[in-house]
Scaffold this motif. Structure first.
Motif, PDB file in Angstrom:
ATOM      1  N   LEU A  45       2.242  33.183  17.722  1.00 20.84           N
ATOM      2  CA  LEU A  45       2.879  34.084  18.402  1.00 20.84           C
ATOM      3  C   LEU A  45       2.448  34.118  19.862  1.00 20.84           C
ATOM      4  CD1 LEU A  45       1.612  36.961  15.903  1.00 20.84           C
ATOM      5  CD2 LEU A  45       3.902  35.871  15.882  1.00 20.84           C
ATOM      6  N   GLN A  46       2.087  32.915  20.353  1.00 15.76           N
ATOM      7  CA  GLN A  46       1.620  33.004  21.806  1.00 15.76           C
ATOM      8  C   GLN A  46       3.046  33.107  22.716  1.00 15.76           C
ATOM      9  OE1 GLN A  46      -0.251  29.103  22.186  1.00 15.76           O
ATOM     10  NE2 GLN A  46      -2.021  30.018  21.393  1.00 15.76           N
ATOM     11  N   ARG A  47       4.311  32.630  22.153  1.00 15.67           N
ATOM     12  CA  ARG A  47       5.525  32.719  22.954  1.00 15.67           C
ATOM     13  C   ARG A  47       6.124  34.278  22.615  1.00 15.67           C
ATOM     14  NH1 ARG A  47       8.793  27.704  21.290  1.00 15.67           N
ATOM     15  NH2 ARG A  47      10.483  29.069  22.624  1.00 15.67           N
ATOM     16  N   LYS A  48       6.196  35.002  23.519  1.00 17.59           N
ATOM     17  CA  LYS A  48       6.717  36.363  23.276  1.00 17.59           C
ATOM     18  C   LYS A  48       8.238  36.249  22.764  1.00 17.59           C
ATOM     19  CE  LYS A  48       2.737  38.528  24.151  1.00 17.59           C
ATOM     20  NZ  LYS A  48       1.837  38.603  23.152  1.00 17.59           N
ATOM     21  N   GLY A  49       8.558  37.221  22.214  1.00 12.85           N
ATOM     22  CA  GLY A  49      10.021  37.487  21.877  1.00 12.85           C
ATOM     23  C   GLY A  49      10.701  36.595  20.700  1.00 12.85           C
ATOM     24  N   LEU A  50       9.746  35.692  20.168  1.00 11.49           N
ATOM     25  CA  LEU A  50      10.335  34.911  19.026  1.00 11.49           C
ATOM     26  C   LEU A  50      10.712  35.576  17.842  1.00 11.49           C
ATOM     27  CD1 LEU A  50       8.251  31.652  19.334  1.00 11.49           C
ATOM     28  CD2 LEU A  50      10.322  31.908  20.085  1.00 11.49           C
ATOM     29  N   PHE A  51      10.044  36.708  17.359  1.00 10.10           N
ATOM     30  CA  PHE A  51      10.187  37.561  15.990  1.00 10.10           C
ATOM     31  C   PHE A  51      10.262  38.976  16.483  1.00 10.10           C
ATOM     32  CE2 PHE A  51       7.288  33.821  15.505  1.00 10.10           C
ATOM     33  CZ  PHE A  51       7.783  33.179  14.633  1.00 10.10           C
ATOM     34  N   ASP A  52      11.204  39.413  15.645  1.00 10.65           N
ATOM     35  CA  ASP A  52      11.606  40.980  15.752  1.00 10.65           C
ATOM     36  C   ASP A  52      10.374  41.826  14.943  1.00 10.65           C
ATOM     37  OD1 ASP A  52      14.146  40.612  16.931  1.00 10.65           O
ATOM     38  OD2 ASP A  52      14.682  39.711  15.092  1.00 10.65           O
ATOM     39  N   LEU A  53       9.820  41.060  14.080  1.00 11.29           N
ATOM     40  CA  LEU A  53       8.604  41.802  13.413  1.00 11.29           C
ATOM     41  C   LEU A  53       7.741  40.745  12.801  1.00 11.29           C
ATOM     42  CD1 LEU A  53       7.850  44.430  11.690  1.00 11.29           C
ATOM     43  CD2 LEU A  53       9.175  43.313   9.933  1.00 11.29           C
ATOM     44  N   VAL A  54       6.170  41.236  13.099  1.00 11.85           N
ATOM     45  CA  VAL A  54       5.222  40.485  12.782  1.00 11.85           C
ATOM     46  C   VAL A  54       4.374  41.138  11.597  1.00 11.85           C
ATOM     47  CG1 VAL A  54       3.186  39.466  13.480  1.00 11.85           C
ATOM     48  CG2 VAL A  54       5.260  39.383  14.998  1.00 11.85           C
ATOM     49  N   VAL A  55       4.038  40.436  10.777  1.00 10.42           N
ATOM     50  CA  VAL A  55       3.295  40.985   9.481  1.00 10.42           C
ATOM     51  C   VAL A  55       2.258  40.458   9.330  1.00 10.42           C
ATOM     52  CG1 VAL A  55       3.382  41.841   6.958  1.00 10.42           C
ATOM     53  CG2 VAL A  55       5.260  42.236   8.447  1.00 10.42           C
TER      54      VAL A  55
END
Length: 72
Positions: free
Chosen positions: A43-53
């Protein structure tokens, strides 16, 4: 051993080699679902995912005690 960068296992289920552009496969929102605490590093690169679980399937005890260092 997989040699192709993208392998389709079933409809909408793929194995994608790291660093492969798979944007053409995406439809809708991008969800990053993980169960192994050290994978938060993806997750180091911001904006790659719309939702993180983060699915905490085990307590950080016994054989999983080493996970404590990666949990908030």
């Amino acid at each position: 051993m997989l040699t192709a960068p993208i392998v389709e296992l079933a409809e909408d289920l793929y194995i994608v080699r790291q660093y492969t552009d798979y944007s053409h496969l995406l439809r809708g929102k991008k969800v990053f679902w993980f169960t192994f605490p050290p994978h938060y590093r993806y997750l180091q690169r911001k904006g790659l995912f719309d939702l993180v679980v983060f699915d905490a399937i085990d307590n950080p005890e016994g054989e999983f005690a080493f996970w404590k260092r990666d949990l908030p």
